[in-house]
Motif scaffolding. Structure first.
Motif, PDB file in Angstrom:
ATOM      1  N   PRO A   1      26.092  31.815 -23.715  1.00  0.00           N
ATOM      2  CA  PRO A   1      24.864  31.086 -24.079  1.00  0.00           C
ATOM      3  C   PRO A   1      23.720  31.244 -23.076  1.00  0.00           C
ATOM      4  O   PRO A   1      22.555  31.341 -23.477  1.00  0.00           O
ATOM      5  N   LEU A   2      24.012  31.289 -21.791  1.00  0.00           N
ATOM      6  CA  LEU A   2      22.957  31.467 -20.799  1.00  0.00           C
ATOM      7  C   LEU A   2      22.306  32.837 -20.944  1.00  0.00           C
ATOM      8  O   LEU A   2      21.073  32.965 -20.923  1.00  0.00           O
ATOM      9  N   PHE A   3      23.106  33.880 -21.104  1.00  0.00           N
ATOM     10  CA  PHE A   3      22.567  35.223 -21.318  1.00  0.00           C
ATOM     11  C   PHE A   3      21.685  35.253 -22.565  1.00  0.00           C
ATOM     12  O   PHE A   3      20.562  35.759 -22.538  1.00  0.00           O
TER      13      PHE A   3
ATOM     14  N   ASN B   1      19.638  49.519 -11.378  1.00  0.00           N
ATOM     15  CA  ASN B   1      19.448  48.851 -12.670  1.00  0.00           C
ATOM     16  C   ASN B   1      20.589  47.896 -13.009  1.00  0.00           C
ATOM     17  O   ASN B   1      20.556  47.244 -14.043  1.00  0.00           O
ATOM     18  N   LEU B   2      21.576  47.823 -12.149  1.00  0.00           N
ATOM     19  CA  LEU B   2      22.743  46.977 -12.397  1.00  0.00           C
ATOM     20  C   LEU B   2      22.488  45.532 -11.998  1.00  0.00           C
ATOM     21  O   LEU B   2      22.024  45.254 -10.890  1.00  0.00           O
ATOM     22  N   VAL B   3      22.812  44.616 -12.909  1.00  0.00           N
ATOM     23  CA  VAL B   3      22.929  43.202 -12.580  1.00  0.00           C
ATOM     24  C   VAL B   3      24.422  43.004 -12.323  1.00  0.00           C
ATOM     25  O   VAL B   3      25.221  42.987 -13.257  1.00  0.00           O
ATOM     26  N   TRP B   4      24.772  42.919 -11.057  1.00  0.00           N
ATOM     27  CA  TRP B   4      26.178  42.829 -10.662  1.00  0.00           C
ATOM     28  C   TRP B   4      26.636  41.388 -10.837  1.00  0.00           C
ATOM     29  O   TRP B   4      26.175  40.484 -10.138  1.00  0.00           O
ATOM     30  N   CYS B   5      27.523  41.193 -11.787  1.00  0.00           N
ATOM     31  CA  CYS B   5      28.039  39.864 -12.105  1.00  0.00           C
ATOM     32  C   CYS B   5      29.370  39.678 -11.390  1.00  0.00           C
ATOM     33  O   CYS B   5      30.277  40.491 -11.545  1.00  0.00           O
ATOM     34  N   LEU B   6      29.468  38.627 -10.632  1.00  0.00           N
ATOM     35  CA  LEU B   6      30.660  38.385  -9.823  1.00  0.00           C
ATOM     36  C   LEU B   6      31.625  37.477 -10.570  1.00  0.00           C
ATOM     37  O   LEU B   6      31.809  36.309 -10.224  1.00  0.00           O
TER      38      LEU B   6
ATOM     39  N   ASP C   1      23.826  31.010 -12.488  1.00  0.00           N
ATOM     40  CA  ASP C   1      22.460  30.945 -11.961  1.00  0.00           C
ATOM     41  C   ASP C   1      22.048  32.192 -11.188  1.00  0.00           C
ATOM     42  O   ASP C   1      20.953  32.725 -11.389  1.00  0.00           O
ATOM     43  N   HIS C   2      22.908  32.664 -10.288  1.00  0.00           N
ATOM     44  CA  HIS C   2      22.568  33.834  -9.466  1.00  0.00           C
ATOM     45  C   HIS C   2      22.354  35.065 -10.347  1.00  0.00           C
ATOM     46  O   HIS C   2      21.358  35.787 -10.195  1.00  0.00           O
TER      47      HIS C   2
ATOM     48  N   SER D   1      21.732  35.159 -13.592  1.00  0.00           N
ATOM     49  CA  SER D   1      20.578  35.002 -14.483  1.00  0.00           C
ATOM     50  C   SER D   1      19.268  35.217 -13.721  1.00  0.00           C
ATOM     51  O   SER D   1      18.321  35.785 -14.257  1.00  0.00           O
ATOM     52  N   ALA D   2      19.227  34.798 -12.460  1.00  0.00           N
ATOM     53  CA  ALA D   2      18.036  35.042 -11.636  1.00  0.00           C
ATOM     54  C   ALA D   2      17.834  36.540 -11.416  1.00  0.00           C
ATOM     55  O   ALA D   2      16.693  37.022 -11.453  1.00  0.00           O
ATOM     56  N   LEU D   3      18.915  37.277 -11.186  1.00  0.00           N
ATOM     57  CA  LEU D   3      18.814  38.739 -11.032  1.00  0.00           C
ATOM     58  C   LEU D   3      18.291  39.393 -12.309  1.00  0.00           C
ATOM     59  O   LEU D   3      17.421  40.260 -12.259  1.00  0.00           O
ATOM     60  N   LEU D   4      18.824  38.970 -13.453  1.00  0.00           N
ATOM     61  CA  LEU D   4      18.363  39.528 -14.724  1.00  0.00           C
ATOM     62  C   LEU D   4      16.891  39.201 -14.936  1.00  0.00           C
ATOM     63  O   LEU D   4      16.102  40.087 -15.292  1.00  0.00           O
ATOM     64  N   ASN D   5      16.498  37.960 -14.715  1.00  0.00           N
ATOM     65  CA  ASN D   5      15.084  37.583 -14.842  1.00  0.00           C
ATOM     66  C   ASN D   5      14.200  38.431 -13.940  1.00  0.00           C
ATOM     67  O   ASN D   5      13.137  38.902 -14.352  1.00  0.00           O
ATOM     68  N   SER D   6      14.627  38.630 -12.721  1.00  0.00           N
ATOM     69  CA  SER D   6      13.859  39.426 -11.766  1.00  0.00           C
ATOM     70  C   SER D   6      13.684  40.860 -12.258  1.00  0.00           C
ATOM     71  O   SER D   6      12.577  41.401 -12.226  1.00  0.00           O
ATOM     72  N   LYS D   7      14.762  41.468 -12.726  1.00  0.00           N
ATOM     73  CA  LYS D   7      14.682  42.854 -13.210  1.00  0.00           C
ATOM     74  C   LYS D   7      13.789  42.951 -14.445  1.00  0.00           C
ATOM     75  O   LYS D   7      13.006  43.896 -14.592  1.00  0.00           O
ATOM     76  N   LEU D   8      13.880  41.981 -15.329  1.00  0.00           N
ATOM     77  CA  LEU D   8      13.029  41.996 -16.530  1.00  0.00           C
ATOM     78  C   LEU D   8      11.551  41.804 -16.154  1.00  0.00           C
ATOM     79  O   LEU D   8      10.680  42.463 -16.733  1.00  0.00           O
TER      80      LEU D   8
END
Length: 144
Positions: free
Chosen positions: A27-29, A118-123, A128-129, A131-138
């Motif tokens: 849902p967050l994605f 281009n990777l959003v590395w999901c741990l 939150d972390h 989603s912030a990376l994805l927002n930043s890249k977008l």
């Protein structure tokens, strides 16, 4: 309107790898994708190993209808090795005439992407972390 390809992994991204609660973080994605849908035309490509055991329609059924409609394909499958998902993405981009298109990948295996920028590395999650990376890249894509 920008075009952005999003390569998606599932295990370790939308739920912890060995979780019983599959897709708990989806849902967050999906909310982030909706946030940008008036500025970005997303095309999502499945890079997850789920592509080996589920059809594209079965995978789309996991997502909300509005997001599922943006899932366009499954990436080719190569033997797992360092950089293999990056190679799969490059093959897909070439085969679909999208070599110059902006793209992002969400995955928990940074080795499979050669630690690509281009990777959003999901741990093992998408919280939150991540989603912030994805927002930043977008936002970077929108600014270019």
């Amino acid at each position: 309107m920008k075009n952005v390809i999003v390569f998606l992994d599932f295990d370790g991204v939308f739920h912890p790898y060995f979780s019983e609660n599959k897709f708990e973080d989806l849902p967050l994605f999906e909310s982030i994708i909706r946030e940008y849908s008036d500025k970005i035309n997303f095309k999502m490509v499945i890079s997850s190993s789920w592509k080996k055991r589920k059809t594209l329609d079965e995978i789309k059924a996991i997502f909300s209808n509005d997001i599922a409609s943006q899932i366009v394909s499954i990436a080719p499958t190569l033997e797992d090795s360092d950089g293999s998902r990056l190679k799969e993405a490059q093959l897909w981009l070439e085969a679909n005439n999208n070599e110059q298109c902006d793209w992002i990948a969400l995955d928990d295996d940074h080795y499979a992407w050669g630690k690509h920028e281009n990777l959003v590395w999901c741990l093992d999650k998408f919280k939150d972390h991540e989603s912030a990376l994805l927002n930043s890249k977008l936002n970077v894509i929108l600014a270019t």
